[in-house]
Design a protein around this motif. Structure first.
Motif, PDB file in Angstrom:
ATOM      1  N   VAL A  17       0.899  -1.301  -0.044  1.00  0.00           N
ATOM      2  CA  VAL A  17      -0.130   0.119   0.123  1.00  0.00           C
ATOM      3  C   VAL A  17       0.592   1.295   0.029  1.00  0.00           C
ATOM      4  O   VAL A  17       0.514   2.171  -0.812  1.00  0.00           O
ATOM      5  N   ASP A  18       1.931   1.194   1.037  1.00  0.00           N
ATOM      6  CA  ASP A  18       2.902   2.500   0.760  1.00  0.00           C
ATOM      7  C   ASP A  18       3.437   2.746  -0.498  1.00  0.00           C
ATOM      8  O   ASP A  18       3.423   3.740  -1.065  1.00  0.00           O
ATOM      9  N   ASN A  19       3.888   1.603  -1.058  1.00  0.00           N
ATOM     10  CA  ASN A  19       4.342   1.753  -2.639  1.00  0.00           C
ATOM     11  C   ASN A  19       3.389   2.151  -3.620  1.00  0.00           C
ATOM     12  O   ASN A  19       3.406   3.065  -4.576  1.00  0.00           O
ATOM     13  N   MET A  20       2.097   1.464  -3.487  1.00  0.00           N
ATOM     14  CA  MET A  20       1.068   2.090  -4.458  1.00  0.00           C
ATOM     15  C   MET A  20       0.744   3.541  -4.483  1.00  0.00           C
ATOM     16  O   MET A  20       0.352   4.089  -5.238  1.00  0.00           O
ATOM     17  N   PHE A  21       0.518   3.878  -3.133  1.00  0.00           N
ATOM     18  CA  PHE A  21       0.041   5.304  -2.629  1.00  0.00           C
ATOM     19  C   PHE A  21       0.921   6.408  -2.413  1.00  0.00           C
ATOM     20  O   PHE A  21       0.706   7.305  -2.100  1.00  0.00           O
ATOM     21  N   ALA A  22       2.240   6.153  -2.916  1.00  0.00           N
ATOM     22  CA  ALA A  22       3.273   7.001  -2.553  1.00  0.00           C
ATOM     23  C   ALA A  22       3.305   8.382  -3.384  1.00  0.00           C
ATOM     24  O   ALA A  22       2.763   8.394  -4.498  1.00  0.00           O
ATOM     25  N   GLU A  23       3.624   9.313  -2.428  1.00  0.00           N
ATOM     26  CA  GLU A  23       3.634  10.710  -3.136  1.00  0.00           C
ATOM     27  C   GLU A  23       5.219  10.892  -3.788  1.00  0.00           C
ATOM     28  O   GLU A  23       6.001  10.793  -3.096  1.00  0.00           O
ATOM     29  N   CYS A  24       5.297  11.024  -5.206  1.00  0.00           N
ATOM     30  CA  CYS A  24       6.543  10.947  -5.557  1.00  0.00           C
ATOM     31  C   CYS A  24       6.855  12.491  -5.963  1.00  0.00           C
ATOM     32  O   CYS A  24       6.056  13.402  -6.001  1.00  0.00           O
ATOM     33  N   GLY A  25       8.244  12.769  -6.148  1.00  0.00           N
ATOM     34  CA  GLY A  25       8.707  13.956  -6.722  1.00  0.00           C
ATOM     35  C   GLY A  25       9.363  14.738  -5.590  1.00  0.00           C
ATOM     36  O   GLY A  25      10.102  15.589  -5.642  1.00  0.00           O
TER      37      GLY A  25
END
Length: 79
Positions: A17-25
């Protein structure tokens, strides 16, 4: 043993879940994965994230069947 198994699955679930919904950038996570695959008890669990819409497709393929779920991206729910 059941308690240990439950904790392992909970940790695996949290990581996915952390990887799927991570905020990138940002500074903390400049690059994010847009897909992932894992094998759990003979079932293949894979996910892909559409970069444009943010929607996530989750596929579970195992001996007891095939399930595909699409989770809408941000802004696709209007309440």
């Amino acid at each position: 043993i059941k308690n240990l198994e439950s904790r392992i699955y909970a940790t695996l679930s949290k990581q996915m879940v952390d990887n799927m919904f991570a905020e990138c950038g940002g500074e903390s996570q400049p690059d994010c994965a847009n897909s992932g695959t894992s094998e759990v008890e003979g079932a293949t669990i894979s996910w892909t994230k559409d970069e444009a819409s943010g929607s996530i497709t989750l596929i579970i393929d195992g001996a007891d069947g095939y399930t595909e779920i699409t989770i809408p991206g941000s802004g696709e729910f209007n309440f």
